[in-house]
Design a protein around this motif. Structure first.
Motif, PDB file in Angstrom:
ATOM      1  N   MET A 120       0.733  -1.132  -0.076  1.00 30.96           N
ATOM      2  CA  MET A 120      -0.002  -0.138  -0.022  1.00 30.96           C
ATOM      3  C   MET A 120       0.956   1.129   0.114  1.00 30.96           C
ATOM      4  SD  MET A 120      -1.267  -0.061   3.931  1.00 30.96           S
ATOM      5  CE  MET A 120      -2.322  -1.665   3.731  1.00 30.96           C
ATOM      6  N   GLU A 121       0.475   2.305  -0.263  1.00 29.72           N
ATOM      7  CA  GLU A 121       0.978   3.566  -0.110  1.00 29.72           C
ATOM      8  C   GLU A 121       1.604   4.050   1.182  1.00 29.72           C
ATOM      9  OE1 GLU A 121      -0.167   8.427  -0.371  1.00 29.72           O
ATOM     10  OE2 GLU A 121      -1.712   6.845  -0.743  1.00 29.72           O
ATOM     11  N   GLY A 122       3.139   4.285   0.842  1.00 33.48           N
ATOM     12  CA  GLY A 122       3.630   4.589   2.044  1.00 33.48           C
ATOM     13  C   GLY A 122       4.480   3.404   2.720  1.00 33.48           C
ATOM     14  N   ILE A 123       4.297   2.075   2.312  1.00 33.40           N
ATOM     15  CA  ILE A 123       4.758   0.971   3.154  1.00 33.40           C
ATOM     16  C   ILE A 123       6.326   1.193   3.220  1.00 33.40           C
ATOM     17  CG2 ILE A 123       5.064  -0.336   1.177  1.00 33.40           C
ATOM     18  CD1 ILE A 123       4.103  -1.583   4.450  1.00 33.40           C
ATOM     19  N   GLY A 124       7.007   1.927   2.316  1.00 37.27           N
ATOM     20  CA  GLY A 124       8.519   1.856   2.305  1.00 37.27           C
ATOM     21  C   GLY A 124       8.959   2.960   3.135  1.00 37.27           C
ATOM     22  N   LEU A 125       8.252   3.872   3.807  1.00 32.81           N
ATOM     23  CA  LEU A 125       8.818   4.810   4.638  1.00 32.81           C
ATOM     24  C   LEU A 125       9.831   4.212   5.773  1.00 32.81           C
ATOM     25  CD1 LEU A 125       5.548   7.148   4.708  1.00 32.81           C
ATOM     26  CD2 LEU A 125       7.727   7.611   3.721  1.00 32.81           C
ATOM     27  N   GLU A 126      10.643   5.052   6.169  1.00 32.03           N
ATOM     28  CA  GLU A 126      11.352   4.605   7.236  1.00 32.03           C
ATOM     29  C   GLU A 126      10.488   4.761   8.564  1.00 32.03           C
ATOM     30  OE1 GLU A 126      15.509   6.130   9.541  1.00 32.03           O
ATOM     31  OE2 GLU A 126      14.942   7.039   7.435  1.00 32.03           O
ATOM     32  N   ASN A 127      10.983   4.001   9.447  1.00 38.01           N
ATOM     33  CA  ASN A 127      10.224   3.662  10.809  1.00 38.01           C
ATOM     34  C   ASN A 127       9.220   2.706  10.751  1.00 38.01           C
ATOM     35  OD1 ASN A 127      12.539   5.152  11.842  1.00 38.01           O
ATOM     36  ND2 ASN A 127      11.219   6.614  12.550  1.00 38.01           N
ATOM     37  N   ILE A 128       8.678   2.059   9.455  1.00 42.43           N
ATOM     38  CA  ILE A 128       7.770   0.798   9.510  1.00 42.43           C
ATOM     39  C   ILE A 128       8.552  -0.282   9.569  1.00 42.43           C
ATOM     40  CG2 ILE A 128       6.204  -0.207   8.154  1.00 42.43           C
ATOM     41  CD1 ILE A 128       5.430   2.712   6.779  1.00 42.43           C
ATOM     42  N   LEU A 208      -9.916  -0.361  16.870  1.00 39.31           N
ATOM     43  CA  LEU A 208     -10.340  -1.682  16.281  1.00 39.31           C
ATOM     44  C   LEU A 208     -11.354  -1.640  15.329  1.00 39.31           C
ATOM     45  CD1 LEU A 208     -10.513  -3.460  19.849  1.00 39.31           C
ATOM     46  CD2 LEU A 208      -8.642  -3.387  18.259  1.00 39.31           C
ATOM     47  N   GLY A 209     -11.573  -2.532  14.640  1.00 37.84           N
ATOM     48  CA  GLY A 209     -12.678  -2.659  13.626  1.00 37.84           C
ATOM     49  C   GLY A 209     -12.304  -1.831  12.485  1.00 37.84           C
ATOM     50  N   GLN A 210     -10.962  -1.537  11.973  1.00 38.30           N
ATOM     51  CA  GLN A 210     -10.549  -0.676  10.968  1.00 38.30           C
ATOM     52  C   GLN A 210      -9.267  -1.159  10.468  1.00 38.30           C
ATOM     53  OE1 GLN A 210      -9.149   3.325  12.884  1.00 38.30           O
ATOM     54  NE2 GLN A 210     -10.386   2.496  14.379  1.00 38.30           N
ATOM     55  N   SER A 211      -9.057  -0.840   9.036  1.00 35.01           N
ATOM     56  CA  SER A 211      -7.997  -1.393   8.414  1.00 35.01           C
ATOM     57  C   SER A 211      -7.150  -0.326   7.857  1.00 35.01           C
ATOM     58  CB  SER A 211      -8.552  -2.076   7.038  1.00 35.01           C
ATOM     59  OG  SER A 211      -9.633  -3.487   7.287  1.00 35.01           O
ATOM     60  N   VAL A 212      -5.867  -0.678   8.115  1.00 36.44           N
ATOM     61  CA  VAL A 212      -4.977   0.379   7.608  1.00 36.44           C
ATOM     62  C   VAL A 212      -5.074   0.423   5.996  1.00 36.44           C
ATOM     63  CG1 VAL A 212      -2.444   0.703   7.321  1.00 36.44           C
ATOM     64  CG2 VAL A 212      -3.278  -0.129   9.492  1.00 36.44           C
ATOM     65  N   GLN A 213      -5.119   1.507   5.324  1.00 36.19           N
ATOM     66  CA  GLN A 213      -5.181   1.803   4.077  1.00 36.19           C
ATOM     67  C   GLN A 213      -3.879   2.551   3.324  1.00 36.19           C
ATOM     68  OE1 GLN A 213      -8.698   4.177   3.657  1.00 36.19           O
ATOM     69  NE2 GLN A 213      -9.683   2.149   2.812  1.00 36.19           N
ATOM     70  N   ALA A 214      -3.291   3.281   4.331  1.00 36.17           N
ATOM     71  CA  ALA A 214      -2.010   3.948   3.854  1.00 36.17           C
ATOM     72  C   ALA A 214      -0.961   4.329   4.785  1.00 36.17           C
ATOM     73  CB  ALA A 214      -2.041   5.039   2.664  1.00 36.17           C
ATOM     74  N   PHE A 215       0.150   4.805   4.566  1.00 37.19           N
ATOM     75  CA  PHE A 215       1.099   5.446   5.571  1.00 37.19           C
ATOM     76  C   PHE A 215       1.522   6.768   4.875  1.00 37.19           C
ATOM     77  CE2 PHE A 215       1.567   0.978   5.951  1.00 37.19           C
ATOM     78  CZ  PHE A 215       1.120   1.089   7.324  1.00 37.19           C
ATOM     79  N   LYS A 216       1.633   7.802   5.634  1.00 36.17           N
ATOM     80  CA  LYS A 216       1.981   9.191   5.279  1.00 36.17           C
ATOM     81  C   LYS A 216       3.312   9.525   5.832  1.00 36.17           C
ATOM     82  CE  LYS A 216      -2.591  10.974   3.990  1.00 36.17           C
ATOM     83  NZ  LYS A 216      -3.621  12.068   4.111  1.00 36.17           N
ATOM     84  N   GLY A 217       4.026  10.337   5.308  1.00 36.98           N
ATOM     85  CA  GLY A 217       5.412  10.706   5.863  1.00 36.98           C
ATOM     86  C   GLY A 217       5.935  11.937   5.202  1.00 36.98           C
ATOM     87  N   GLU A 218       7.160  12.485   5.676  1.00 42.20           N
ATOM     88  CA  GLU A 218       7.744  13.502   5.079  1.00 42.20           C
ATOM     89  C   GLU A 218       9.126  13.354   5.419  1.00 42.20           C
ATOM     90  OE1 GLU A 218       6.640  17.522   6.237  1.00 42.20           O
ATOM     91  OE2 GLU A 218       4.668  17.325   5.840  1.00 42.20           O
ATOM     92  N   GLY A 219      10.052  13.700   4.517  1.00 45.74           N
ATOM     93  CA  GLY A 219      11.384  13.418   4.698  1.00 45.74           C
ATOM     94  C   GLY A 219      11.579  11.851   4.535  1.00 45.74           C
ATOM     95  N   GLY A 220      11.055  11.146   4.216  1.00 47.80           N
ATOM     96  CA  GLY A 220      11.039   9.567   4.017  1.00 47.80           C
ATOM     97  C   GLY A 220      10.585   9.024   5.182  1.00 47.80           C
ATOM     98  N   LYS A 221      10.247   9.682   6.221  1.00 46.98           N
ATOM     99  CA  LYS A 221      10.006   8.911   7.645  1.00 46.98           C
ATOM    100  C   LYS A 221       8.319   8.906   7.655  1.00 46.98           C
ATOM    101  CE  LYS A 221      14.221   9.613  10.137  1.00 46.98           C
ATOM    102  NZ  LYS A 221      14.773  10.263  11.613  1.00 46.98           N
TER     103      LYS A 221
END
Length: 456
Positions: A120-128, A208-221
């Motif tokens: 999903m969007e942002g999965i490659g961000l640092e600190n994941i 609870l009862g909610q699904s992750v759809q994306a990760f957002k970040g700045e500066g790669g984190k």
């Protein structure tokens, strides 16, 4: 006899150490793509929380120990391809890049599992971060030093343990899961409700009862987790969604479940007679339903690895299957389960009854005693026990090991009612809690039977 083993965590370590003893004349070679073996990933949360000071304590074997047994262990060597018809493998030395081929008479697949990583969007961000091996443990510890808010995705055992560990380190913790309860696979609602209250009292935020759809970040984190219910600011994310079997090497060559878990018989043999498999790469017979199921647990892995060694040349010792028995300690609560939950049994199309007992662990004349909640799940027809759960501030978890044996041996509630258990006031009551469960199931059956008679 030339034996090749691919992968050396729990199942692999158990297999090779037993094979070295059982077949002293054999040529045993291990190929492991990591730089360590036998890491107990279930201890990562203990390491994160400081209970286990050094991650090195979570290893119980190493290549030097295997070498002393006469086992050739090639670390940082990745098996690129296997030809089961020709009994050959192609291997790459990850340190030098060298490629070479090797042959075998018997092959043991103990390639384990790997965390599910959502695309999903942002999965490659640092600190994941992932949470599986030694390197992951070290990365989580280091990243957490600079994080004020930590989000854990997945409210299974690993996720809950990490949430607790981070909270005890003084972090703000968010726990996200797509089911409406924590520990959904292991416990019914009467057990998860008090645990959720305890987590909330510790100021762990439950999403609870909610699904992750994306990760957002700045500066790669990473800075934000986006779910179906909203957004959560965070400094760090740990993914604990689940695991998938590492079996791409054998696809199309041996039988597997749709998820890639290798199908083995009771002697750990695959559909190819010269290929055995064990551990998290495999499905295994699940005794409550008597169907193959993927249950990645270290306990299953070491048993299967040991049996793969004993059954390598010819069938010797059959596996009795598994109940998926497991336990967890959350703050001062001791929790364990085995077999099916009520919701799991109903979802499997089974016709079941349940008994829930709330009692004290010791006689009330003792100076200290604790509440215990025990639930038994059993088939309506015949009373075969198929699942159980226990929760208490007292350590009553061994009762679940006993009930695991009951399920494995296809015992009924009537049989459980009169099992011989000792009584000593320091430990239990004259009627053991498990006897009580069997007796109450019998009484429930009697009342229903009498009710039917009166209704006629």
């Amino acid at each position: 006899m030339k034996i090749a083993v691919i992968g050396c965590t729990h199942a692999g370590t158990a297999a090779v150490t037993n094979m070295a003893r059982l077949y002293p004349e054999a040529d045993i070679t291990v190929y492991e793509k990591n730089d360590n073996i036998s890491f107990l990933s279930c201890g990562i949360a203990l390491h994160v929380g400081g209970v286990v000071e050094h991650a090195e304590q979570l290893f119980y074997s190493n290549p030097d120990q295997l070498a002393q047994l006469g086992i050739q262990t090639h670390m940082r060597h990745e098996v690129l391809a296997v030809d089961t018809a020709a009994k050959t493998m192609e291997i790459r030395n990850l340190a030098t890049g060298e490629r070479f081929r090797d042959a075998y008479d018997k092959l043991v697949i103990t390639t384990g599992s790997w965390p599910i990583i959502p695309q999903m969007e942002g999965i490659g961000l640092e600190n994941i971060q992932l949470c599986k091996n030694y390197n992951h443990a070290q990365a989580i510890i280091e990243k957490a030093k600079h994080a004020e808010t930590v989000t854990v995705v997945g409210a299974g055992y690993i996720g809950i343990e990490l949430a607790e560990a981070f909270q005890m380190l003084g972090k703000k913790v968010i726990l996200i899961d797509n089911t409406d309860r924590i520990l959904f696979k292991y416990l019914d609602r009467a057990f998860t409700d008090p645990i959720e209250k305890l987590l909330a009292d510790k100021e762990i935020r439950l999403a609870l009862g909610q699904s992750v759809q994306a990760f957002k970040g700045e500066g790669g984190k990473v800075q934000c987790v986006v779910t179906t219910a909203g957004e959560y600011e965070t400094d760090m994310v740990v993914l604990c969604i689940g695991f998938r079997p590492n079996t791409e090497l054998l696809k199309g060559q041996i039988d597997m479940l749709p998820n890639g878990a290798i199908l083995v018989d009771e002697y750990m043999r695959t559909s190819n007679p010269d290929v055995l498999a064990a551990g998290d790469s495999c499905a295994i017979r699940y005794n409550p339903t008597e169907q193959p199921l993927y249950i990645p647990l270290a306990t299953n892995a070491v048993r299967m690895g040991t049996l793969a060694a004993h059954n390598l040349v010819q069938p010797a010792i059959p596996y009795r299957g598994t109940q998926g028995t497991s336990g967890i300690k959350i703050y001062d609560l001791n929790i364990a389960s085995t077999g099916l939950t009520e919701q799991g049994a109903l979802a499997a199309g089974m016709n079941v009854k349940t008994i829930t007992i709330i009692d004290h662990d010791k006689p009330e004349f003792m100076p200290h005693y604790e509440n215990v909640m025990l639930k038994l799940v059993y088939e309506e027809e015949g009373g075969r026990i198929v699942g159980a759960q226990v929760l208490s501030r007292a350590d009553m978890t061994q009762s679940i090991n006993t009930l695991s044996v009951c399920i494995q041996n296809r015992m009924t509630t009537r049989q459980l009612a009169f099992v011989d258990f000792f009584f000593q006031p320091h430990y239990n009551k004259p009627w053991n809690l498990l006897n009580q469960a069997g007796l109450q199931a019998m009484e429930q059956e009697r009342k229903e039977r009498d009710g039917k008679v009166l209704a006629q």
